[in-house]
Design an enzyme around this catalytic site. Structure first.
Site, mmCIF file in Angstrom:
data_model
loop_
_atom_site.group_PDB
_atom_site.id
_atom_site.type_symbol
_atom_site.label_atom_id
_atom_site.label_comp_id
_atom_site.label_asym_id
_atom_site.label_seq_id
_atom_site.Cartn_x
_atom_site.Cartn_y
_atom_site.Cartn_z
ATOM 1 C CB VAL A 289 -0.945 -0.177 1.260
ATOM 2 C CG1 VAL A 289 -1.754 1.210 1.233
ATOM 3 C CG2 VAL A 289 -1.669 -1.067 1.005
ATOM 4 N N PRO A 290 1.019 1.919 -1.019
ATOM 5 C CG PRO A 290 0.670 2.651 -3.282
ATOM 6 C CD PRO A 290 0.396 1.722 -2.402
ATOM 7 C CB CYS A 291 1.652 5.218 2.907
ATOM 8 S SG CYS A 291 2.981 4.254 3.615
ATOM 9 C CG HIS A 292 6.226 4.834 -1.287
ATOM 10 N ND1 HIS A 292 5.760 3.776 -0.929
ATOM 11 C CD2 HIS A 292 6.750 5.120 -2.377
ATOM 12 C CE1 HIS A 292 5.734 3.288 -2.179
ATOM 13 N NE2 HIS A 292 6.320 4.034 -3.094
ATOM 14 N NE ARG A 293 3.871 4.049 -5.910
ATOM 15 C CZ ARG A 293 3.523 2.836 -6.288
ATOM 16 N NH1 ARG A 293 2.411 2.784 -6.117
ATOM 17 N NH2 ARG A 293 4.406 2.045 -6.580
#
Length: 178
Positions: free
Chosen positions: A139-143
């Protein structure tokens, strides 16, 4: 169960741990071993507080390699969604995580405000969900970034920068880092 592996990615050692039972319960990673141990404790404690039965017995699995393959772009984040248990996450968090994973692809970012607008909620609520994400990388929270910088709903900014740089996102990694 807990599966742990260390990989060399973009010239850095990256430790990846996956907590799992029938599916992935939680993921953590770090760029240094000392931080990695703290990260495992943090994600296990979070899951336990959320009522998830966590077993930290180490057992080999393919899950760390699966997460690595997402990091390096070998597979798309959304392909791993069916492997996530979503145990201990709220319905709101799950909605945020699924929308983000399906709609913001590698090499792209979205602002907290834009993500909130897409979901009909507030940027602060989205930021909180990102900070509590038990499935980083997949789950790409870094994006998810602030409109004027990288964003700070992360406990380890250097790791967010590392992931964005691997994905080729330069504009945001060169913005406010302090």
């Amino acid at each position: 169960m807990l599966s742990v592996e260390r990989f060399e990615i973009a010239g850095r050692s990256v430790w990846i741990a996956v907590l799992w039972r029938e599916r992935i319960q939680g993921i953590t990673f770090a760029l240094d071993e000392e931080q990695f141990e703290r990260n495992i404790e943090r994600v296990a404690a979070f899951l336990k507080r959320r009522g998830v039965k966590v077993d930290l017995t180490q057992k080999a699995s393919d899950y760390p390699s699966l997460v690595r393959d997402v990091v390096i772009g070998r597979i798309d984040n959304s392909e791993v969604l069916p492997e996530l248990s979503f145990e201990g996450v709220t319905p709101f968090e799950r909605r945020v995580y699924e929308w983000l994973t399906k709609n913001v692809k590698r090499g792209n970012v979205i602002t907290y405000g834009s993500l909130a607008g897409a979901l009909g909620t507030s940027p602060r609520a989205v930021g909180g969900a990102m900070k509590r994400n038990p499935y980083p990388i997949v789950v790409p929270c870094h994006r998810v970034v602030a409109r004027d910088g990288i964003g700070y709903y992360t406990p380890r900014l250097d790791e967010k920068v590392f992931l964005l740089e691997i994905e080729g996102v330069k504009r945001w990694t060169n913005s406010k880092l302090t």
